[in-house]
Design a protein around this motif. Structure first.
Motif, PDB file in Angstrom:
ATOM      1  N   ALA A  68       0.830  -1.212   0.000  1.00 19.50           N
ATOM      2  CA  ALA A  68       0.000   0.000   0.000  1.00 19.50           C
ATOM      3  C   ALA A  68       0.860   1.255   0.000  1.00 19.50           C
ATOM      4  CB  ALA A  68      -0.930  -0.016   1.214  1.00 19.50           C
ATOM      5  N   ASN A  69       1.919   1.261   0.800  1.00 20.82           N
ATOM      6  CA  ASN A  69       2.784   2.436   0.899  1.00 20.82           C
ATOM      7  C   ASN A  69       3.515   2.703  -0.408  1.00 20.82           C
ATOM      8  OD1 ASN A  69       3.738   4.553   2.569  1.00 20.82           O
ATOM      9  ND2 ASN A  69       5.648   3.475   2.908  1.00 20.82           N
ATOM     10  N   LEU A  70       3.997   1.646  -1.052  1.00 16.27           N
ATOM     11  CA  LEU A  70       4.671   1.803  -2.341  1.00 16.27           C
ATOM     12  C   LEU A  70       3.702   2.311  -3.409  1.00 16.27           C
ATOM     13  CD1 LEU A  70       6.868  -1.419  -2.370  1.00 16.27           C
ATOM     14  CD2 LEU A  70       7.717   0.937  -2.336  1.00 16.27           C
ATOM     15  N   CYS A  71       2.503   1.754  -3.445  1.00 21.53           N
ATOM     16  CA  CYS A  71       1.509   2.193  -4.434  1.00 21.53           C
ATOM     17  C   CYS A  71       1.098   3.635  -4.194  1.00 21.53           C
ATOM     18  CB  CYS A  71       0.291   1.277  -4.392  1.00 21.53           C
ATOM     19  SG  CYS A  71       0.569  -0.367  -5.071  1.00 21.53           S
ATOM     20  N   ALA A  72       0.984   4.026  -2.924  1.00 22.39           N
ATOM     21  CA  ALA A  72       0.637   5.418  -2.613  1.00 22.39           C
ATOM     22  C   ALA A  72       1.703   6.363  -3.146  1.00 22.39           C
ATOM     23  CB  ALA A  72       0.469   5.592  -1.106  1.00 22.39           C
ATOM     24  N   GLY A  73       2.968   6.004  -2.940  1.00 22.95           N
ATOM     25  CA  GLY A  73       4.047   6.848  -3.439  1.00 22.95           C
ATOM     26  C   GLY A  73       4.063   6.937  -4.954  1.00 22.95           C
ATOM     27  N   CYS A  74       3.826   5.805  -5.618  1.00 21.62           N
ATOM     28  CA  CYS A  74       3.795   5.810  -7.089  1.00 21.62           C
ATOM     29  C   CYS A  74       2.651   6.679  -7.608  1.00 21.62           C
ATOM     30  CB  CYS A  74       3.643   4.385  -7.618  1.00 21.62           C
ATOM     31  SG  CYS A  74       5.098   3.342  -7.353  1.00 21.62           S
TER      32      CYS A  74
END
Length: 449
Positions: free
Chosen positions: A134-140
């Motif tokens: 979730a954190n990686l997708c939010a950043g992307c």
């Protein structure tokens, strides 16, 4: 439908800008309710269910205390994101379907965040993996969203648009956090246990994120990519090739590079203050967790107004001067934190208000100011480097904070030590030649810089 900014009149730009504001509104739900407040203590509790409060987790042969698990999860996510973002930026610059790419990352992140509802009992490993996704997708999603800003606003509009977007983010994230704070605090009256209240609150953030991201997805047009290097190969090969081209190309834009170095320092200071504020309030000043969380909500509310006020000030004095004023404010905050008395509520609340005033404004203006130095057609690639600076180096400040505390056994000198990051960042920012950077990028000069 594809279009360029030259085809957009003021009314069409305003319409797309209103839609774009909801990207911050949507994503901030995850960043505040889950990443900012609920995930870390809940993950610790789940890990302790497995091994006990004083037990140790076995992670790939390493012995880890439950209380340290969230830090390691966030650190690993941070390192991966620093490597991933430039690739995503290069990919985004090669397509007119940036809104589609943004919503794809957002929905993938929302699904992973929603699955945190099933983190219970002893399945801390499942929760850790879902949070990292979730954190990686939010950043992307944020990398792609930020790259859209120069496509829907002129140089003269950018400080205002960025500031309003940031303010909307604090409003949305703060509103949902206030509701979830009530749910967690009064869970008995609502007929549920505290664990279920936390799980429902995290699920609500995922639903909020997935629902509101539809507004910018539907409201932003597909802008045709321009001036993208011709790199051979498939889409992945072209993305890596574009990344290498961007890194080499950055030498041609020394002002943009200078700003990125300044941002590395002062943003690291900001992120460390934010991340360490709760520890400082609870462990050093002696306040309970409920009061600190209430102060966090206060900071969110004030930051909304601070972002708008800083945007208006930038329209009058120029973004660089206002950012520098904000950094002076940050230096004042960490200096006052050195001497603020224990268990004195009013000084602590005033410190929170001061953080809120400068927090949203400095971050919003840094985003719009950097956009002036980005050549057309390379928005996502350059913003990916911007966010890589944010994520990939954000451990410098926390390391400084931890080392000073280790040597002094006090959080006061530890938080004051962060003044170095604001001072160095400000001194480097003074060397940024705004007019030269705008000329190098081939952008139009705003009336006030």
């Amino acid at each position: 439908m594809t279009t360029s900014i030259a085809d957009l009149g003021p009314l069409n730009r305003a319409r797309e800008q209103r839609a774009w504001y909801f990207t911050d509104w949507a994503t901030s739900a995850f960043q505040t309710t889950i990443a900012g407040v609920l995930f870390a203590p809940y993950l610790i509790a789940i890990a302790e269910n497995d091994v006990g409060e004083h037990g140790r987790l076995d992670v790939l042969g390493l012995s880890i205390a439950p209380g340290s698990l969230p830090s390691y999860v966030i650190t690993l996510s941070t390192i991966v994101s620093a490597l991933l973002y430039p690739i995503i930026g290069a990919l985004a610059d090669r397509t007119s379907r940036k809104p589609d790419l943004m919503v794809a990352f957002a929905w993938a992140g929302a699904v992973a965040a929603g699955l945190l509802f099933f983190m219970s009992g002893e399945n801390w490993a499942f929760g850790s993996i879902m949070f990292m996704v979730a954190n990686l997708c939010a950043g992307c999603a944020v990398v792609v969203s930020d790259s859209i800003l120069p496509l829907i606003s002129t140089e003269a509009e950018r400080d205002r648009v960025s500031s309003i977007g940031w303010a909307r983010g604090y409003a949305g994230g703060g509103l949902l956090l206030a509701v979830n704070f009530a749910v967690v605090t009064f869970h008995d009256a609502l007929g549920m246990g505290q664990e279920m209240a936390v799980r429902i609150s995290m699920l609500s953030a995922a639903v909020w994120w997935a629902a509101f991201i539809i507004i910018p997805w539907r409201g932003i047009r597909r802008h045709e990519p321009v001036a993208v290097e011709d790199v051979e190969g498939g889409i992945l090969a072209r993305s890596f090739g574009q990344l290498w081209a961007t890194l080499k190309d950055l030498r041609n834009y020394p002002v943009a590079l200078t700003f990125l170095v300044a941002y590395l320092f002062f943003n690291d200071g900001i992120q460390t203050v934010i991340g360490s504020a709760s520890i400082y309030g609870i462990e050093e000043l002696g306040f309970d967790e409920g009061l600190v969380l209430g102060t966090y909500l206060l900071v969110q509310a004030v930051a909304m107004g601070g972002a708008i006020a800083f945007g208006r000030a930038a329209g009058r004095f120029g973004a660089k001067k206002v950012i520098l004023a904000g950094l002076v404010g940050w230096m004042g905050i960490v200096t006052v934190a050195l001497v603020v008395p224990d268990e004195q509520l009013v000084p602590f609340l005033l410190l929170g208000v001061a953080i809120g005033v400068v927090l949203g404004g400095t971050q919003a203006l840094a985003r719009s100011y950097f956009s002036l130095f980005i050549p057309r057609g390379k928005e996502a690639a350059y913003f990916s480097l911007y966010h890589a600076m944010d994520r990939g180096t954000s451990w410098f400040g926390t390391l400084t904070f931890g080392l000073v505390y280790q040597f002094t056994d006090s959080y006061r000198p530890a938080i004051f030590a962060l003044v170095v990051f604001f001072l160095v960042g400000g001194l480097i920012l003074l060397r940024v030649d705004t007019e030269r950077g705008i000329r190098e990028a081939g952008n139009e000069r705003p009336a006030v810089i």
